[in-house]
Design a protein around this motif. Structure first.
Motif, PDB file in Angstrom:
ATOM      1  N   ASN A  76       6.194 -10.418   6.533  1.00 19.99           N
ATOM      2  CA  ASN A  76       5.413 -10.039   5.352  1.00 19.99           C
ATOM      3  C   ASN A  76       4.144  -9.285   5.738  1.00 19.99           C
ATOM      4  OD1 ASN A  76       4.055 -12.198   6.486  1.00 19.99           O
ATOM      5  ND2 ASN A  76       3.430 -13.080   4.543  1.00 19.99           N
ATOM      6  N   SER A  77       4.246  -8.367   6.706  1.00 20.53           N
ATOM      7  CA  SER A  77       3.069  -7.676   7.231  1.00 20.53           C
ATOM      8  C   SER A  77       2.987  -6.226   6.749  1.00 20.53           C
ATOM      9  CB  SER A  77       3.097  -7.672   8.765  1.00 20.53           C
ATOM     10  OG  SER A  77       3.056  -8.978   9.282  1.00 20.53           O
ATOM     11  N   PHE A  78       1.755  -5.793   6.494  1.00 20.18           N
ATOM     12  CA  PHE A  78       1.446  -4.382   6.289  1.00 20.18           C
ATOM     13  C   PHE A  78       0.760  -3.907   7.563  1.00 20.18           C
ATOM     14  CE2 PHE A  78       0.733  -0.932   3.154  1.00 20.18           C
ATOM     15  CZ  PHE A  78      -0.016  -0.082   3.940  1.00 20.18           C
ATOM     16  N   VAL A  79       1.381  -2.963   8.273  1.00 15.87           N
ATOM     17  CA  VAL A  79       0.891  -2.523   9.585  1.00 15.87           C
ATOM     18  C   VAL A  79       0.464  -1.061   9.504  1.00 15.87           C
ATOM     19  CG1 VAL A  79       1.428  -2.250  12.036  1.00 15.87           C
ATOM     20  CG2 VAL A  79       2.441  -4.142  10.735  1.00 15.87           C
ATOM     21  N   CYS A 236       5.085  -6.473   0.651  1.00 12.59           N
ATOM     22  CA  CYS A 236       4.990  -7.319   1.848  1.00 12.59           C
ATOM     23  C   CYS A 236       4.932  -8.804   1.495  1.00 12.59           C
ATOM     24  CB  CYS A 236       3.762  -6.935   2.678  1.00 12.59           C
ATOM     25  SG  CYS A 236       3.720  -5.202   3.178  1.00 12.59           S
ATOM     26  N   LYS A 237       4.033  -9.168   0.603  1.00 10.75           N
ATOM     27  CA  LYS A 237       3.857 -10.586   0.276  1.00 10.75           C
ATOM     28  C   LYS A 237       4.848 -11.069  -0.773  1.00 10.75           C
ATOM     29  CE  LYS A 237       0.437 -10.247   3.072  1.00 10.75           C
ATOM     30  NZ  LYS A 237       0.600 -10.702   4.470  1.00 10.75           N
ATOM     31  N   GLY A 238       5.248 -10.168  -1.692  1.00  7.08           N
ATOM     32  CA  GLY A 238       6.174 -10.576  -2.748  1.00  7.08           C
ATOM     33  C   GLY A 238       7.633 -10.501  -2.349  1.00  7.08           C
ATOM     34  N   ARG A 239       8.000  -9.489  -1.575  1.00  6.75           N
ATOM     35  CA  ARG A 239       9.395  -9.303  -1.168  1.00  6.75           C
ATOM     36  C   ARG A 239       9.642  -9.699   0.289  1.00  6.75           C
ATOM     37  NH1 ARG A 239      12.684  -5.838  -4.247  1.00  6.75           N
ATOM     38  NH2 ARG A 239      11.657  -4.887  -6.047  1.00  6.75           N
ATOM     39  N   PHE A 240       8.582  -9.964   1.049  1.00  3.29           N
ATOM     40  CA  PHE A 240       8.689 -10.258   2.481  1.00  3.29           C
ATOM     41  C   PHE A 240       9.348  -9.094   3.220  1.00  3.29           C
ATOM     42  CE2 PHE A 240       8.540 -14.276   0.226  1.00  3.29           C
ATOM     43  CZ  PHE A 240       7.509 -14.927   0.880  1.00  3.29           C
ATOM     44  N   VAL A 241       8.898  -7.889   2.900  1.00  2.00           N
ATOM     45  CA  VAL A 241       9.376  -6.663   3.531  1.00  2.00           C
ATOM     46  C   VAL A 241       8.184  -5.990   4.216  1.00  2.00           C
ATOM     47  CG1 VAL A 241      10.340  -4.365   3.155  1.00  2.00           C
ATOM     48  CG2 VAL A 241      11.240  -6.327   1.873  1.00  2.00           C
ATOM     49  N   PRO A 242       8.253  -5.746   5.519  1.00  2.00           N
ATOM     50  CA  PRO A 242       7.118  -5.121   6.206  1.00  2.00           C
ATOM     51  C   PRO A 242       6.995  -3.639   5.877  1.00  2.00           C
ATOM     52  CG  PRO A 242       8.943  -5.392   7.725  1.00  2.00           C
ATOM     53  CD  PRO A 242       9.356  -6.060   6.441  1.00  2.00           C
ATOM     54  N   ILE A 243       5.766  -3.157   5.871  1.00  2.00           N
ATOM     55  CA  ILE A 243       5.472  -1.737   5.694  1.00  2.00           C
ATOM     56  C   ILE A 243       4.717  -1.247   6.916  1.00  2.00           C
ATOM     57  CG2 ILE A 243       4.160  -0.029   4.368  1.00  2.00           C
ATOM     58  CD1 ILE A 243       4.563  -1.694   1.890  1.00  2.00           C
ATOM     59  N   PHE A 244       5.175  -0.106   7.463  1.00  2.00           N
ATOM     60  CA  PHE A 244       4.463   0.572   8.547  1.00  2.00           C
ATOM     61  C   PHE A 244       3.987   1.914   8.003  1.00  2.00           C
ATOM     62  CE2 PHE A 244       7.259  -2.376  10.664  1.00  2.00           C
ATOM     63  CZ  PHE A 244       6.516  -2.853  11.730  1.00  2.00           C
TER      64      PHE A 244
END
Length: 366
Positions: A76-79, A236-244
């Motif tokens: 769940n990270s935004f990088v 990130c926090k709602g779907r647990f999908v990371p963004i780079f």
């Protein structure tokens, strides 16, 4: 009842039980729980967790990053990929997507600086054939670039395409969400959400954004900050999908998006350094920040190789090997030159002796 060391673990959530356990008997077996909620969930569920999952940690698949993230990184990270010009952050984003596709996960690319065809060509130039993933719908593109062209310009662009680019266009168009006005953050957010819904992206997959720097030129700073915070919360926090998300460094380092450090979960620095080796620009990468896991913030030199992706190396060792190899060749050349000089000297000496003998013979005859 399982245990790990001296800690007894809850039979449902698998976390340590800090106080007296809450028990429940079933079929002559006594189960122990850390909370009544876990006990009740055990009754209602047909299975228990086999381990504590938390915010699931995953590997990026990029060796140059994973070696400095021994625990992986939270899904769940935004990088933020903070990069210098020439650091080839586009290739890193492509590899992050490719590794997700290899794991059989979906992926979405948000592009502000390139049309979809160029995005696909970027993968192909690295020997990563994404055409099957586009055709199957596993890879989608959110197009925030072609808004720059009106209908006439788009028609002209299509007419100018060669047969190969038209082939890519035909494969890509069905999985492309085109944003008519990227400065409208509501439309942009909706198109991204539609893309993730089409991919059923929840607790899987990856999203990459090519340039927050370019996005920041389209909207007011307050809108830009709010958009990043909103998609971090939603995706990130709602779907647990990371963004780079990429961001190219500029002279004004205090402006958006380079002061986003407090609002993102991770920062990867990509630098072009001219002080390591004389007259040479060396690309270096490090993980400056990654919330929730151990991150080793060590600079390492890298380059991209087709088919392999990001490859790290030691520039000093490489230069030493090259220099030593050059010395050996020079020594060998020197020995060859010296040998040649000795041979030439010997030949000249022999030639001189023969000349003396001939001259003596002539004088005798006289």
């Amino acid at each position: 009842m399982d245990s790990s060391g001296d800690s007894e673990l809850c039979d449902f959530c698998r976390l340590p039980i800090p106080d007296d356990p809450i028990t429940m008997g079933r079929d002559s077996t006594v189960y122990e729980f850390c909370t009544e909620a876990c006990r009740d969930a055990m009754v209602e569920s047909d299975r228990a967790f086999t381990e504590y999952h938390g915010f699931r940690r995953i590997r990026t698949g990029v060796s140059g990053l994973d070696s400095f993230l021994p625990q992986g990184f939270p899904r769940n990270s935004f990088v933020l990929l903070a990069n210098d010009e020439g650091a080839r952050d586009d290739a890193l984003r492509a590899e992050l997507v490719w590794r997700a596709l290899e794991r059989d996960e979906p992926a979405a690319v948000v592009t502000f600086t390139e049309p979809p065809i160029s995005v696909v060509e970027g993968f192909l130039s690295l020997d990563w054939n994404v055409l099957p993933y586009l055709e199957s719908g596993q890879l989608h593109i959110v197009d925030c670039f072609t808004y720059r062209m009106d209908d006439r310009d788009r028609e002209r662009m299509f007419e100018r395409m060669d047969e190969w680019n038209r082939h890519i266009y035909d494969i890509t168009k069905s999985v492309t969400q085109t944003v008519r006005d990227p400065s409208d953050v509501s439309e942009l957010h909706n198109k991204l959400d539609n893309c993730l819904e089409a991919l059923s992206m929840s607790d899987c997959g990856v999203v990459v954004v090519d340039s927050l720097t370019e996005f920041g030129t389209l909207v007011q700073p307050v809108q830009a900050y709010n958009f990043v915070k909103d998609i971090r919360a939603d995706v990130c926090k709602g779907r647990f999908v990371p963004i780079f998300a990429g961001a190219t460094l500029t002279a004004e380092e205090g402006d958006f998006p380079h002061d986003l450090g407090y609002a993102v979960d991770g920062i990867v620095d990509m630098q072009v350094n001219g002080n390591i080796v004389e007259d040479t620009l060396i690309k270096r990468i490090r993980i400056r920040k990654m919330n929730g896991v151990l991150a080793i913030p060590e600079w390492v030199a890298y380059e991209f190789t087709a088919g392999k992706g990001l490859v790290t190396f030691d520039p000093i060792a490489e230069m030493s090997d090259t220099y030593e190899g050059g010395e050996r060749e020079s020594d060998e050349d020197g020995e060859s030159d010296e040998s040649a000089r000795r041979e030439a000297s010997s030949e000249n000496a022999d030639s001189g002796e023969d000349g003396d003998r001939e001259e003596s013979h002539v004088q005798t005859d006289q």
